[in-house]
Design an enzyme around this catalytic site. Sequence first.
Site, PDB file in Angstrom:
ATOM      1  N   LYS A   1       0.924   4.441   6.963  1.00  0.00           N
ATOM      2  CA  LYS A   1       0.406   5.265   5.870  1.00  0.00           C
ATOM      3  C   LYS A   1       1.044   6.644   5.967  1.00  0.00           C
ATOM      4  O   LYS A   1       1.774   6.958   6.898  1.00  0.00           O
ATOM      5  CB  LYS A   1      -1.123   5.425   5.960  1.00  0.00           C
ATOM      6  CG  LYS A   1      -1.913   4.126   6.064  1.00  0.00           C
ATOM      7  CD  LYS A   1      -1.954   3.347   4.764  1.00  0.00           C
ATOM      8  CE  LYS A   1      -2.766   2.062   4.933  1.00  0.00           C
ATOM      9  NZ  LYS A   1      -2.721   1.229   3.708  1.00  0.00           N
TER      10      LYS A   1
ATOM     11  N   SER B   1       0.804  -1.224   0.000  1.00  0.00           N
ATOM     12  CA  SER B   1       0.000   0.000   0.000  1.00  0.00           C
ATOM     13  C   SER B   1       0.835   1.272   0.000  1.00  0.00           C
ATOM     14  O   SER B   1       0.321   2.347  -0.299  1.00  0.00           O
ATOM     15  CB  SER B   1      -0.944   0.010   1.210  1.00  0.00           C
ATOM     16  OG  SER B   1      -0.216   0.137   2.415  1.00  0.00           O
TER      17      SER B   1
END
Length: 278
Positions: free
Chosen positions: A119, A42
Amino acid sequence: MAAKEKTGNAFVETIKTIVYALLIAGVFRTLFFQPFWIPSGSMKETLLIGDFLFVNKMAYGYSYASCPSVMLPRFGIDVDAKDICGVFDGENTRLFANQPKRGDVVVFRHPVSGRDYIKRLIGLPGETVQVRQGVVYINGVAAPQTPDGDFTEEMAPQGPQALRPRCENGPVGNGGACIKSRAIEALPSGTQHAVLNIGNQASDNTGVYTVPEGQYFFMGDNRDNSADSRLAQPAGGVGFVPFENLIGRADRIMFSSAGRSMLFFWTWRGDRFFKRVE
């Protein structure tokens, strides 16, 4: 008799040494740095599957989430940070708190599952965030993206989970070139980083999110392959992340392995040793 006593004392001293070492390691991991192994794609290309890094826990101060979780389902071990430091949970506060900066790559606890995620911080408390045609708008202003060629990787199983990458150039056979468009995104903070595109999908066009006070909005750099704040928690995403759920900042990759185990030294990526996370 003396020999038995000496043997017994040596055994006790060995046990003490092990216990002390574990305590020191536990304190070190809780207060300073936590090892983190990148399990998914990701955050490509900033972070690749198999990157190994230490998370700087001093960056934002300490909360219940600073206590380590030990989750080894194969061995029936599931010790959550709340089991150890749950008494500090609930106020969304931190000890020796420092506010994170937009653009930081952050490891945090998922607000529902408690799993560790990594993230990039995009939206700060009180701001609005929206994605239109793959471009991020913060308080209504676009974070411009400049095309920067392609990101290419081999179509092959990656990491312990043998994950296969998604490709912009359609279905790709084993050993083929899996290609994604790359762009350099510039955030209002002045930081720049690469983002990848696979194709047009729902997460490329969202409604307007208003980030609540004391919470943050995160996105993965591999935008079309990231479960992040664009998707609410019940739907499998992350939603907004409370301040107390932040674990620390990812500053530098220590080493990286392209294989299924960090022990497979022949799969180590030599160009990523001590690479700065930007």
